[in-house]
Design a protein around this motif. Structure first.
Motif, PDB file in Angstrom:
ATOM      1  N   PHE A 192       0.773  -1.161  -0.130  1.00 18.42           N
ATOM      2  CA  PHE A 192       0.128   0.273  -0.097  1.00 18.42           C
ATOM      3  C   PHE A 192       1.107   1.244  -0.007  1.00 18.42           C
ATOM      4  CE2 PHE A 192      -4.028   1.920   2.154  1.00 18.42           C
ATOM      5  CZ  PHE A 192      -4.071   2.968   1.157  1.00 18.42           C
ATOM      6  N   ILE A 193       0.856   2.095  -1.208  1.00 16.87           N
ATOM      7  CA  ILE A 193       1.889   3.174  -1.106  1.00 16.87           C
ATOM      8  C   ILE A 193       1.029   4.585  -0.931  1.00 16.87           C
ATOM      9  CG2 ILE A 193       3.419   4.085  -2.490  1.00 16.87           C
ATOM     10  CD1 ILE A 193       3.641   1.811  -4.335  1.00 16.87           C
ATOM     11  N   PHE A 194       1.359   5.146   0.192  1.00 16.12           N
ATOM     12  CA  PHE A 194       0.837   6.661   0.263  1.00 16.12           C
ATOM     13  C   PHE A 194       1.612   7.522  -0.381  1.00 16.12           C
ATOM     14  CE2 PHE A 194      -1.379   4.290   3.617  1.00 16.12           C
ATOM     15  CZ  PHE A 194      -2.430   5.081   4.069  1.00 16.12           C
ATOM     16  N   ILE A 195       1.133   8.402  -1.410  1.00 20.24           N
ATOM     17  CA  ILE A 195       2.187   9.101  -2.172  1.00 20.24           C
ATOM     18  C   ILE A 195       1.638  10.527  -2.103  1.00 20.24           C
ATOM     19  CG2 ILE A 195       2.692   7.198  -3.752  1.00 20.24           C
ATOM     20  CD1 ILE A 195       0.862   8.396  -5.895  1.00 20.24           C
ATOM     21  N   ASN A 196       2.809  11.235  -2.148  1.00 20.82           N
ATOM     22  CA  ASN A 196       2.571  12.700  -2.642  1.00 20.82           C
ATOM     23  C   ASN A 196       2.936  12.702  -4.281  1.00 20.82           C
ATOM     24  OD1 ASN A 196       4.582  15.141  -3.654  1.00 20.82           O
ATOM     25  ND2 ASN A 196       3.548  15.817  -1.789  1.00 20.82           N
ATOM     26  N   SER A 197       1.968  13.342  -4.842  1.00 22.08           N
ATOM     27  CA  SER A 197       1.924  13.127  -6.364  1.00 22.08           C
ATOM     28  C   SER A 197       3.150  13.775  -7.096  1.00 22.08           C
ATOM     29  CB  SER A 197       0.666  13.898  -6.845  1.00 22.08           C
ATOM     30  OG  SER A 197      -0.492  13.778  -6.334  1.00 22.08           O
ATOM     31  N   SER A 220      -2.719  -5.030  -4.004  1.00 22.54           N
ATOM     32  CA  SER A 220      -2.006  -3.840  -3.707  1.00 22.54           C
ATOM     33  C   SER A 220      -2.758  -2.925  -4.045  1.00 22.54           C
ATOM     34  CB  SER A 220      -0.620  -4.066  -4.176  1.00 22.54           C
ATOM     35  OG  SER A 220       0.223  -4.771  -3.891  1.00 22.54           O
ATOM     36  N   ARG A 221      -2.480  -1.655  -3.450  1.00 19.36           N
ATOM     37  CA  ARG A 221      -3.155  -0.184  -3.783  1.00 19.36           C
ATOM     38  C   ARG A 221      -2.454   0.955  -3.574  1.00 19.36           C
ATOM     39  NH1 ARG A 221      -7.514  -2.613   0.138  1.00 19.36           N
ATOM     40  NH2 ARG A 221      -6.984  -4.237  -1.207  1.00 19.36           N
ATOM     41  N   ILE A 222      -2.805   2.053  -4.195  1.00 22.61           N
ATOM     42  CA  ILE A 222      -1.861   3.113  -4.073  1.00 22.61           C
ATOM     43  C   ILE A 222      -3.116   4.367  -3.486  1.00 22.61           C
ATOM     44  CG2 ILE A 222      -0.940   5.209  -5.338  1.00 22.61           C
ATOM     45  CD1 ILE A 222       0.228   3.152  -7.268  1.00 22.61           C
ATOM     46  N   MET A 223      -2.741   5.388  -2.468  1.00 24.07           N
ATOM     47  CA  MET A 223      -3.424   6.399  -2.326  1.00 24.07           C
ATOM     48  C   MET A 223      -2.718   7.641  -2.577  1.00 24.07           C
ATOM     49  SD  MET A 223      -5.269   7.799   1.195  1.00 24.07           S
ATOM     50  CE  MET A 223      -4.203   8.864   1.547  1.00 24.07           C
ATOM     51  N   LEU A 224      -3.286   8.541  -3.166  1.00 26.52           N
ATOM     52  CA  LEU A 224      -2.405   9.735  -3.774  1.00 26.52           C
ATOM     53  C   LEU A 224      -3.179  10.937  -3.221  1.00 26.52           C
ATOM     54  CD1 LEU A 224      -3.872  11.388  -6.189  1.00 26.52           C
ATOM     55  CD2 LEU A 224      -3.638   9.197  -7.255  1.00 26.52           C
ATOM     56  N   SER A 225      -2.251  11.811  -2.545  1.00 22.38           N
ATOM     57  CA  SER A 225      -2.696  13.149  -1.947  1.00 22.38           C
ATOM     58  C   SER A 225      -2.098  14.084  -2.670  1.00 22.38           C
ATOM     59  CB  SER A 225      -2.443  13.070  -0.508  1.00 22.38           C
ATOM     60  OG  SER A 225      -2.859  14.231   0.099  1.00 22.38           O
ATOM     61  N   TYR A 250      -8.624   0.493 -10.386  1.00 23.01           N
ATOM     62  CA  TYR A 250      -9.547   0.650  -9.190  1.00 23.01           C
ATOM     63  C   TYR A 250      -8.744   0.500  -7.908  1.00 23.01           C
ATOM     64  CZ  TYR A 250      -9.521  -4.525  -9.415  1.00 23.01           C
ATOM     65  OH  TYR A 250      -8.985  -5.928  -9.178  1.00 23.01           O
ATOM     66  N   SER A 251      -7.343   0.186  -8.226  1.00 23.85           N
ATOM     67  CA  SER A 251      -6.566   0.101  -6.948  1.00 23.85           C
ATOM     68  C   SER A 251      -5.920   1.594  -6.751  1.00 23.85           C
ATOM     69  CB  SER A 251      -5.353  -0.924  -7.133  1.00 23.85           C
ATOM     70  OG  SER A 251      -5.841  -2.199  -7.381  1.00 23.85           O
ATOM     71  N   ILE A 252      -6.207   2.363  -7.352  1.00 26.00           N
ATOM     72  CA  ILE A 252      -5.743   3.867  -7.063  1.00 26.00           C
ATOM     73  C   ILE A 252      -6.886   4.760  -6.436  1.00 26.00           C
ATOM     74  CG2 ILE A 252      -4.526   5.635  -8.287  1.00 26.00           C
ATOM     75  CD1 ILE A 252      -3.758   3.974 -10.474  1.00 26.00           C
ATOM     76  N   ILE A 253      -6.625   5.170  -5.360  1.00 25.63           N
ATOM     77  CA  ILE A 253      -7.554   5.843  -4.540  1.00 25.63           C
ATOM     78  C   ILE A 253      -7.000   7.388  -4.327  1.00 25.63           C
ATOM     79  CG2 ILE A 253      -8.616   6.189  -2.406  1.00 25.63           C
ATOM     80  CD1 ILE A 253      -7.466   2.969  -1.754  1.00 25.63           C
ATOM     81  N   ASP A 254      -7.951   8.209  -4.678  1.00 26.77           N
ATOM     82  CA  ASP A 254      -7.371   9.638  -4.687  1.00 26.77           C
ATOM     83  C   ASP A 254      -8.122  10.144  -3.350  1.00 26.77           C
ATOM     84  OD1 ASP A 254      -6.508  12.237  -5.049  1.00 26.77           O
ATOM     85  OD2 ASP A 254      -8.214  12.736  -6.467  1.00 26.77           O
ATOM     86  N   ASP A 255      -7.774  10.881  -2.752  1.00 25.78           N
ATOM     87  CA  ASP A 255      -8.068  11.563  -1.199  1.00 25.78           C
ATOM     88  C   ASP A 255      -8.394  13.024  -1.619  1.00 25.78           C
ATOM     89  OD1 ASP A 255      -5.682  12.811  -0.591  1.00 25.78           O
ATOM     90  OD2 ASP A 255      -6.204  12.483   1.646  1.00 25.78           O
ATOM     91  N   TYR A 256      -9.315  13.407  -0.757  1.00 29.35           N
ATOM     92  CA  TYR A 256      -9.543  14.762  -0.230  1.00 29.35           C
ATOM     93  C   TYR A 256      -9.719  15.252   1.212  1.00 29.35           C
ATOM     94  CZ  TYR A 256     -11.376  19.514  -0.616  1.00 29.35           C
ATOM     95  OH  TYR A 256     -11.317  20.866  -0.329  1.00 29.35           O
ATOM     96  N   GLY A 257      -8.700  15.976   1.511  1.00 31.94           N
ATOM     97  CA  GLY A 257      -8.920  16.397   2.948  1.00 31.94           C
ATOM     98  C   GLY A 257      -8.462  17.872   2.941  1.00 31.94           C
ATOM     99  N   MET A 258      -8.741  18.365   4.447  1.00 31.83           N
ATOM    100  CA  MET A 258      -8.221  19.753   4.508  1.00 31.83           C
ATOM    101  C   MET A 258      -7.783  19.828   5.813  1.00 31.83           C
ATOM    102  SD  MET A 258     -11.319  22.218   2.866  1.00 31.83           S
ATOM    103  CE  MET A 258     -10.525  23.711   3.715  1.00 31.83           C
ATOM    104  N   THR A 259      -6.623  20.149   6.164  1.00 33.54           N
ATOM    105  CA  THR A 259      -6.198  20.508   7.699  1.00 33.54           C
ATOM    106  C   THR A 259      -7.403  20.799   8.716  1.00 33.54           C
ATOM    107  OG1 THR A 259      -4.020  20.761   6.984  1.00 33.54           O
ATOM    108  CG2 THR A 259      -4.581  21.423   9.248  1.00 33.54           C
TER     109      THR A 259
END
Length: 301
Positions: A192-197, A220-225, A250-259
């Motif tokens: 599982f990869i957490f990535i900065n684009s 396996s999967r990837i989450m990008l931020s 479908y293994s690539i997940i985009d997130d949206y969040g704010m501090t």
């Protein structure tokens, strides 16, 4: 926050996609608004500045929203700063000033509970363990909500060899990551990869020059931020990730969040795949949140 109100919220958090009535959501939203108005002095001052009377708020859509820029210039909280146990900061890219979001022990536990609830449904469905790779500086070096969440997921779901592949100066450790992926790409434990684009684009360019590609284990999967379409279109970026890591779309997940927001929003693609849903990729509201589309100038629907 009163125990009854907190218990009502926890019931929502533990089952993030349950159906709740408009009446129940509206009543809880109004209770929270009243609590915020009476305990958050900055919010109360803002409401008074806008000439908003608390007695006239009868519906959740009437609840005033406060500009996020206020988090850069004021202490926005319902408790004295001495009670804060955690503060998350924005990147400070706008005007060079970072916004800050403060948490007590109780509110931090609720934020983390939100994360684990959403992770179970949207980030980690179908797996109980993964080799978690974080392409951002280690969580202890920055007051980042994204990195805090990555650290929590490593603690709960990560194997012992999970970790960070960006040094304390923010430089991608590309060779270390290549060796890691070569070592594990044929094993069964998902990655599982957490990535900065920006960093993953650099890594892809490096690998393309060396004619390297990887075939990550199944599930396996990837989450990008932090993705912005300034360097590459999103669909092209997704395709580059699929080719580089041997993953389905479908293994690539985009997130949206704010501090400034306690919650985050994630693509529903993995959940849809496991449930056999054919809906399009989108970010679904958890039951404790409602998205409203408004005019950018008037802030009216």
């Amino acid at each position: 926050m009163a125990d009854k109100r907190m218990e009502d919220i926890k019931k929502l958090v533990d089952n993030p996609f349950q159906r709740i009535s408009k009446t129940r959501f509206n009543l809880l939203a109004l209770k929270i608004f009243n609590y915020q108005y009476n305990n958050n002095k900055v919010y109360q001052k803002y409401c008074k500045f806008k000439k908003i009377s608390i007695n006239k708020i009868k519906n959740r859509k009437q609840i005033p929203t406060m500009p996020v820029d206020i988090f850069k210039y004021a202490y926005v909280a319902c408790f004295p700063i001495k009670d804060a146990v955690q503060v998350f900061s924005t990147s400070g890219t706008s005007f060079g000033i970072a916004g800050r979001h403060y948490f007590t022990k109780e509110s931090l536990e609720l934020k983390n509970r939100c994360l684990f609830s959403l992770a179970r449904e949207l980030l980690m469905p179908g797996i109980s363990k993964a080799r978690i790779i974080v392409l951002c500086v280690p969580a202890e070096l920055r007051n980042s909500k994204f990195l805090h969440n990555a650290g929590l997921l490593i603690e709960r779901y990560g194997t012992k060899d999970s970790g960070y592949f960006v040094n304390e100066k923010g430089k991608l450790e590309a060779n270390k990551l290549v060796m890691y992926l070569k070592r594990y790409h044929e094993q069964r434990t998902p990655v599982f990869i957490f990535i900065n684009s920006d960093l993953i684009l650099d890594f892809i360019r490096i690998c393309n020059k060396k004619k390297l590609k990887f075939s990550l284990p199944k599930r396996s999967r990837i989450m990008l931020s932090g993705f912005k379409e300034t360097k590459v279109a999103k669909q092209e970026f997704f395709l580059q990730l699929q080719i580089m890591f041997g993953l389905p779309e479908y293994s690539i997940i985009d997130d949206y969040g704010m501090t400034e927001s306690t919650s985050s929003w994630y693509d529903n693609v993995l959940r849809n795949k496991l449930l056999g849903n054919k809906g399009q990729r989108c970010k679904e509201d958890p039951c404790w949140a409602k998205t409203i589309i408004v005019d950018a100038i008037s802030l009216k629907e």
